[in-house]
Design an enzyme around this catalytic site. Structure first.
Site, PDB file in Angstrom:
ATOM      1  N   GLN A  16       5.847  48.922  10.687  1.00 58.59           N
ATOM      2  CA  GLN A  16       5.939  50.031  11.647  1.00 58.59           C
ATOM      3  C   GLN A  16       6.812  51.128  11.048  1.00 58.59           C
ATOM      4  O   GLN A  16       7.374  50.974   9.975  1.00 58.59           O
ATOM      5  CB  GLN A  16       6.505  49.567  12.987  1.00 58.59           C
ATOM      6  CG  GLN A  16       7.952  49.114  12.952  1.00 58.59           C
ATOM      7  CD  GLN A  16       8.481  48.760  14.336  1.00 58.59           C
ATOM      8  OE1 GLN A  16       7.803  48.125  15.120  1.00 58.59           O
ATOM      9  NE2 GLN A  16       9.694  49.176  14.631  1.00 58.59           N
ATOM     10  N   ARG A 153      27.648  56.714  13.108  1.00 60.38           N
ATOM     11  CA  ARG A 153      26.782  56.129  12.073  1.00 60.38           C
ATOM     12  C   ARG A 153      27.659  55.565  10.943  1.00 60.38           C
ATOM     13  O   ARG A 153      27.316  55.709   9.772  1.00 60.38           O
ATOM     14  CB  ARG A 153      25.804  57.193  11.518  1.00 60.38           C
ATOM     15  CG  ARG A 153      24.706  57.614  12.488  1.00 60.38           C
ATOM     16  CD  ARG A 153      23.681  56.498  12.684  1.00 60.38           C
ATOM     17  NE  ARG A 153      22.669  56.883  13.650  1.00 60.38           N
ATOM     18  CZ  ARG A 153      22.735  56.631  14.952  1.00 60.38           C
ATOM     19  NH1 ARG A 153      23.792  55.998  15.463  1.00 60.38           N
ATOM     20  NH2 ARG A 153      21.760  56.976  15.759  1.00 60.38           N
ATOM     21  N   TYR A 156      26.096  52.481   8.939  1.00 64.50           N
ATOM     22  CA  TYR A 156      24.787  52.959   8.472  1.00 64.50           C
ATOM     23  C   TYR A 156      24.961  53.955   7.322  1.00 64.50           C
ATOM     24  O   TYR A 156      24.349  53.820   6.259  1.00 64.50           O
ATOM     25  CB  TYR A 156      24.042  53.618   9.640  1.00 64.50           C
ATOM     26  CG  TYR A 156      22.668  54.123   9.271  1.00 64.50           C
ATOM     27  CD1 TYR A 156      21.618  53.246   9.019  1.00 64.50           C
ATOM     28  CD2 TYR A 156      22.408  55.487   9.168  1.00 64.50           C
ATOM     29  CE1 TYR A 156      20.356  53.710   8.671  1.00 64.50           C
ATOM     30  CE2 TYR A 156      21.153  55.959   8.831  1.00 64.50           C
ATOM     31  CZ  TYR A 156      20.128  55.068   8.586  1.00 64.50           C
ATOM     32  OH  TYR A 156      18.884  55.523   8.245  1.00 64.50           O
ATOM     33  N   LYS A 160      23.812  53.801   3.384  1.00 64.17           N
ATOM     34  CA  LYS A 160      22.868  54.759   2.800  1.00 64.17           C
ATOM     35  C   LYS A 160      23.503  55.525   1.637  1.00 64.17           C
ATOM     36  O   LYS A 160      22.807  55.964   0.719  1.00 64.17           O
ATOM     37  CB  LYS A 160      22.322  55.703   3.870  1.00 64.17           C
ATOM     38  CG  LYS A 160      21.446  54.985   4.917  1.00 64.17           C
ATOM     39  CD  LYS A 160      20.266  54.254   4.273  1.00 64.17           C
ATOM     40  CE  LYS A 160      19.288  53.686   5.275  1.00 64.17           C
ATOM     41  NZ  LYS A 160      18.190  52.937   4.648  1.00 64.17           N
ATOM     42  N   VAL A 189      13.726  60.923  12.176  1.00 61.03           N
ATOM     43  CA  VAL A 189      12.274  60.764  12.115  1.00 61.03           C
ATOM     44  C   VAL A 189      11.801  60.067  13.390  1.00 61.03           C
ATOM     45  O   VAL A 189      12.429  59.094  13.838  1.00 61.03           O
ATOM     46  CB  VAL A 189      11.871  59.900  10.895  1.00 61.03           C
ATOM     47  CG1 VAL A 189      10.359  59.906  10.719  1.00 61.03           C
ATOM     48  CG2 VAL A 189      12.564  60.379   9.631  1.00 61.03           C
ATOM     49  N   ASP A 190      10.729  60.573  13.954  1.00 59.25           N
ATOM     50  CA  ASP A 190      10.209  59.972  15.183  1.00 59.25           C
ATOM     51  C   ASP A 190       9.470  58.672  14.851  1.00 59.25           C
ATOM     52  O   ASP A 190       8.325  58.687  14.423  1.00 59.25           O
ATOM     53  CB  ASP A 190       9.267  60.963  15.880  1.00 59.25           C
ATOM     54  CG  ASP A 190       9.027  60.558  17.325  1.00 59.25           C
ATOM     55  OD1 ASP A 190       9.537  59.484  17.727  1.00 59.25           O
ATOM     56  OD2 ASP A 190       8.348  61.302  18.038  1.00 59.25           O
ATOM     57  N   THR A 191      10.159  57.566  15.012  1.00 56.56           N
ATOM     58  CA  THR A 191       9.592  56.239  14.729  1.00 56.56           C
ATOM     59  C   THR A 191       9.886  55.336  15.931  1.00 56.56           C
ATOM     60  O   THR A 191      10.736  55.670  16.758  1.00 56.56           O
ATOM     61  CB  THR A 191      10.250  55.617  13.477  1.00 56.56           C
ATOM     62  OG1 THR A 191      11.650  55.556  13.703  1.00 56.56           O
ATOM     63  CG2 THR A 191       9.948  56.390  12.218  1.00 56.56           C
ATOM     64  N   PRO A 192       9.222  54.170  15.994  1.00 54.19           N
ATOM     65  CA  PRO A 192       9.530  53.243  17.101  1.00 54.19           C
ATOM     66  C   PRO A 192      11.021  52.898  17.162  1.00 54.19           C
ATOM     67  O   PRO A 192      11.587  52.781  18.252  1.00 54.19           O
ATOM     68  CB  PRO A 192       8.701  52.006  16.746  1.00 54.19           C
ATOM     69  CG  PRO A 192       7.570  52.526  15.930  1.00 54.19           C
ATOM     70  CD  PRO A 192       8.122  53.695  15.156  1.00 54.19           C
ATOM     71  N   SER A 193      11.673  52.794  15.998  1.00 54.59           N
ATOM     72  CA  SER A 193      13.093  52.409  16.029  1.00 54.59           C
ATOM     73  C   SER A 193      13.933  53.535  16.647  1.00 54.59           C
ATOM     74  O   SER A 193      14.906  53.267  17.346  1.00 54.59           O
ATOM     75  CB  SER A 193      13.604  52.030  14.640  1.00 54.59           C
ATOM     76  OG  SER A 193      13.825  53.157  13.850  1.00 54.59           O
TER      77      SER A 193
END
Ligand code: NAD
EC number: 1.1.1.-
Length: 254
Positions: A16, A153, A156, A160, A189-193
């Site tokens: 995904q 963040r 995270y 990164k 970014v528009d993602t499910p997460s």
């Protein structure tokens, strides 16, 4: 000619989000646009067997269940693969919070999934690339890293930033042996997460508006926009590009 014709590409976290868009994009470029020619052979891996199965309907896409935190699984996978041209390390997790919200377990989980997995994957597949005298590694980083300080963040961004260091180091060490290594640094970014992170906040509407406020373009990136950059990096068109954290963030870090 398809831009990725004949290339063997291994992807992690392909079921995904960004990984999946990259898989489909490779598919589109190699199978539809290049039509009668042979496309890239994409080996899409993920921990989620059920979601991976959806990708099997696409010609040119082969799937394999792989947990990128498990060295044994990675080494077995590498020994099963004869050759590869591109290794695309996508798997990563976003922990929300400052250093005070980040327990040792959170810290270890993120370091493990976001950084150690790339170390294990590169270590397992690089010898094959060296034997071939060519190879191309793409790692997924973020602008939330050494590029930009972003609130909540902490771990995270630490992971990164480490991915950028790993990328530059591999690029510098193996440039004369035909290996290149770059990383992609997206904004939001528009993602499910992302949608899950928004829904998990106490006030999802406010969370969405906060996320959007930091976008100078007024919108998120689509996974497909990120995937197009990845196609460029995976192709020979980018043969002179190595050791670079490539920012694609709609001006967020300006
Ligand atoms: P996502 O959460 O939508 O998808 C992650 C995928 O990783 C899932 O398919 C999941 O099954 C898989 N996965 C989880 N644990 C795994 C493991 N141990 N082994 C193998 N696969 C595993 O993620 P996304 O939002 O598409 O993000 C993908 C990458 O892009 C991450 O590295 C993320 O940090 C990075 N990124 C995302 C954004 C964003 O806004 N979405 C921005 C910048 C960078």
């Amino acid at each position: 000619m398809g831009r990725l014709d004949g290339k063997v590409i291994v992807l992690t976290a392909a079921a995904q989000g960004i990984g999946r868009a990259a898989t489909l994009d490779v598919f589109v470029h190699c199978v539809y646009q290049a039509f009668a020619r042979e496309g890239a052979k994409v080996i899409a891996t993920d921990i989620n067997e059920f979601k991976l199965q959806e990708l099997e309907k696409y010609p040119g896409v082969q799937t394999r269940v792989l947990d990128v935190t498990k060295k044994k699984q990675i080494d077995q996978f590498a020994s099963d693969i004869e050759r590869l041209d591109v290794l695309f390390n996508v798997a990563g997790f976003v922990h929300h919070g400052t250093i005070l919200d980040c327990g040792e377990r959170d810290w270890d989980f993120s370091m493990n999934l976001n950084v150690r997995s790339m170390y294990l994957m590169i270590k397992a597949f690089l010898p094959k690339m060296l034997a071939q005298k060519s190879g191309n590694i793409i790692n997924m980083s973020s602008v939330a890293s050494s590029i930009k300080g972003v609130v909540n963040r902490c771990v995270y961004s630490t992971t990164k930033a480490a991915v950028i260091g790993l990328t530059k180091s591999v690029a510098a060490d193996f440039i004369q042996q035909g290996i290149r290594c770059n990383c992609v640094c997206p904004g939001t970014v528009d993602t499910p997460s992302l949608q899950e992170r928004i829904q998990a906040r106490p006030n999802p509407e406010e969370a969405l508006s906060d996320f959007l406020k930091r976008q100078k373009t007024g919108r998120f990136a689509t996974a497909e926009e990120i995937a197009l950059l990845c196609v460029y990096l995976a192709s020979d068109e980018s043969a002179y590009v190595t050791g670079n954290p490539i920012i694609i963030d709609g001006g967020w870090s300006l």
